[in-house]
Design a protein around this motif. Structure first.
Motif, PDB file in Angstrom:
ATOM      1  N   GLU A 410       0.961  -0.677  -0.140  1.00 13.58           N
ATOM      2  CA  GLU A 410      -0.027   0.049   0.182  1.00 13.58           C
ATOM      3  C   GLU A 410       1.062   1.504   0.166  1.00 13.58           C
ATOM      4  O   GLU A 410       0.600   2.227  -0.865  1.00 13.58           O
ATOM      5  N   THR A 411       2.087   1.070   0.825  1.00 15.16           N
ATOM      6  CA  THR A 411       3.107   2.363   0.535  1.00 15.16           C
ATOM      7  C   THR A 411       4.189   2.333   0.409  1.00 15.16           C
ATOM      8  O   THR A 411       4.634   1.229   1.060  1.00 15.16           O
ATOM      9  N   SER A 441       1.065   4.261  -2.722  1.00 19.17           N
ATOM     10  CA  SER A 441       1.658   5.275  -2.185  1.00 19.17           C
ATOM     11  C   SER A 441       2.691   5.439  -2.291  1.00 19.17           C
ATOM     12  O   SER A 441       3.377   4.725  -1.032  1.00 19.17           O
TER      13      SER A 441
END
Length: 446
Positions: A410-411, A441
């Motif tokens: 996700e990051t 992200s």
């Protein structure tokens, strides 16, 4: 701002607790000087529950603080309870003087105690030291004689830090058994014990070991956080760390590592250690450990599967790092965040790694040609690290490798030690082209 208003001394009119708090930020020898400010300040310092005696300046300049100064100060001291005491022993000190000072602070129910024995490593603590019911935090520097002559009873001790101490297995066991609420244990530059058994410390949650030649075995079934840093020997055996949720590993000293490269047991030991970290949710790797994992990957050694959700690596984006990191990412199906700090890291020299691969019959050209040739050698990385354009391209290749190997990410946080200019341009122009996966992200930072 003027501390006096209409001729009234605002500071002196404050409650004693606030004045004591103010004086807690300076050493006792300076706090004593406030007694000349006015009659109201005459006894403020001696009722302050904080003592700080340090005969050395923080930058190494010697303080003119003598044993007589400390003894005279304690005679005038009135506070019935000591919250914190920091004591660095001056030179030309007699044993009974040290013991009398320690007995004094213990008798005043000290809660936080730091003792520095720079010139007296063979100091032997008296029985009263090991029987404090008020002590909550204890830090001891430079002591080779942590040998309790009695059954230890430190019923309130929660944090223990030992720095440059010689520890015996029996003594450590005695101290741990007598500290039933101990939560944090930190060992810096200590020798021993050979086997660190924390199984009888159910409240212990945090364990940090820095630059210790031992222990060779760690039994810590109740510890939630483990930090191992820069051991000069092969990694210790993690016998039981079943409750771990967070770990930080920097266990290989590259100076001594080259002599171990000819032995396959090093890879086996590292992988066995990683198998004990399978259930850790937050994991940090620093130093040459990723290079060792790369050798294991190129050998075709199977990796364990991890439950890590946040992985942090501090390393070079080099050819001998990427294979191990890629396999680590592939075997982390629950990974949500990767934090990668790239900069100059001391690792194993390429010539030693090349020599090892040749001795194992691994074709280097074949290994690098398919997936890793885009990544530089360590020497090439050092040359290009200050070249903006080259480093941006390397970052893009690294990000592509990460996104390709992690489907749940996700990051992604990428930090570079040197290149920071034009980061906005890089983000706008290159990041959208890295992958079709728009759920990741990407954060760039120094």
């Amino acid at each position: 701002m003027d501390p006096s208003v209409d001729g009234v001394d605002m500071i002196s009119s404050m409650p004693p607790e606030i004045l004591h708090h103010i004086l807690s930020f300076i050493r006792t020898q300076y706090a004593i000087r406030t007694s000349v400010l006015s009659r109201g300040w005459r006894h403020v310092w001696c009722e302050t529950p904080f003592l700080d005696f340090d005969c050395f300046h923080r930058y190494g300049i010697r303080r003119q603080l003598t044993a007589q100064d400390i003894s005279q100060t304690l005679i005038l001291y009135r506070a019935p309870k000591i919250t914190s005491c920091h004591l660095r022993m001056p030179r030309n000190l007699r044993e009974h003087e040290m013991n009398s000072w320690i007995e004094f602070v213990v008798s005043r129910n000290v809660e936080k105690l730091s003792l520095f024995f720079d010139c007296y490593p063979n100091h032997v603590f008296e029985k009263i030291f090991y029987l404090s019911s008020s002590l909550k935090q204890l830090c001891i520097w430079h002591c080779d004689m942590m040998i309790p002559g009695c059954t230890v009873s430190l019923k309130s001790l929660r944090k223990l830090k030992l720095w440059d101490c010689h520890l015996y297995d029996e003594s450590v066991a005695n101290i741990l058994s007598g500290s039933p609420v101990l939560e944090t244990l930190r060992l810096d530059y200590c020798t021993g014990p050979q086997r660190l058994d924390l199984s009888k410390s159910p409240s212990l949650r945090r364990l940090k070991i820095l630059w210790c030649p031992g222990p060779t075995e760690i039994v810590a079934p109740h510890v939630h956080y483990l930090s191992l840093s820069n051991s000069s020997e092969p990694p210790p055996t993690l016998v039981d760390v079943s409750s771990l949720t967070e770990a930080s590993i920097d266990i290989i000293d590259s100076v001594n590592l080259c002599r171990l490269l000819n032995a396959d047991f090093l890879q086996t030991m590292v992988l066995k250690m990683l198998a004990k970290l399978q259930n850790v949710k937050r994991l940090t790797f620093t130093g040459p450990i990723l290079e060792i994992l790369s050798l294991a990957e190129l050998h075709g050694v199977p990796f364990p599967t991890f439950k890590v959700e946040t992985l942090t690596v501090e390393t070079n984006f080099t050819r001998y790092v990427i294979p191990g990191l890629a396999r680590l990412l592939q075997n982390s199906p629950e990974l949500k965040m990767l934090i990668a700090h790239a900069g100059y890291q001391v690792g194993i020299q390429d010539r030693d790694l090349d020599r090892y691969m040749d001795s194992e019959g691994l074709n280097r050209d074949e290994c690098w040609r398919s997936k890793y040739e885009v990544f530089p050698t360590s020497l090439e990385f050092c040359r290009m690290i200050r070249c903006k354009d080259e480093m941006w391209k390397l970052m893009a290749s690294f990000m592509e490798m990460v996104i390709r190997n992690v489907k749940t990410l996700e990051t992604l946080v990428v930090g570079l030690e040197y290149v920071v200019s034009d980061a906005r341009w890089f983000g706008l122009q290159m990041i959208p082209t890295l992958s079709n996966n728009n759920n990741v992200s990407i954060v760039l930072k120094r």
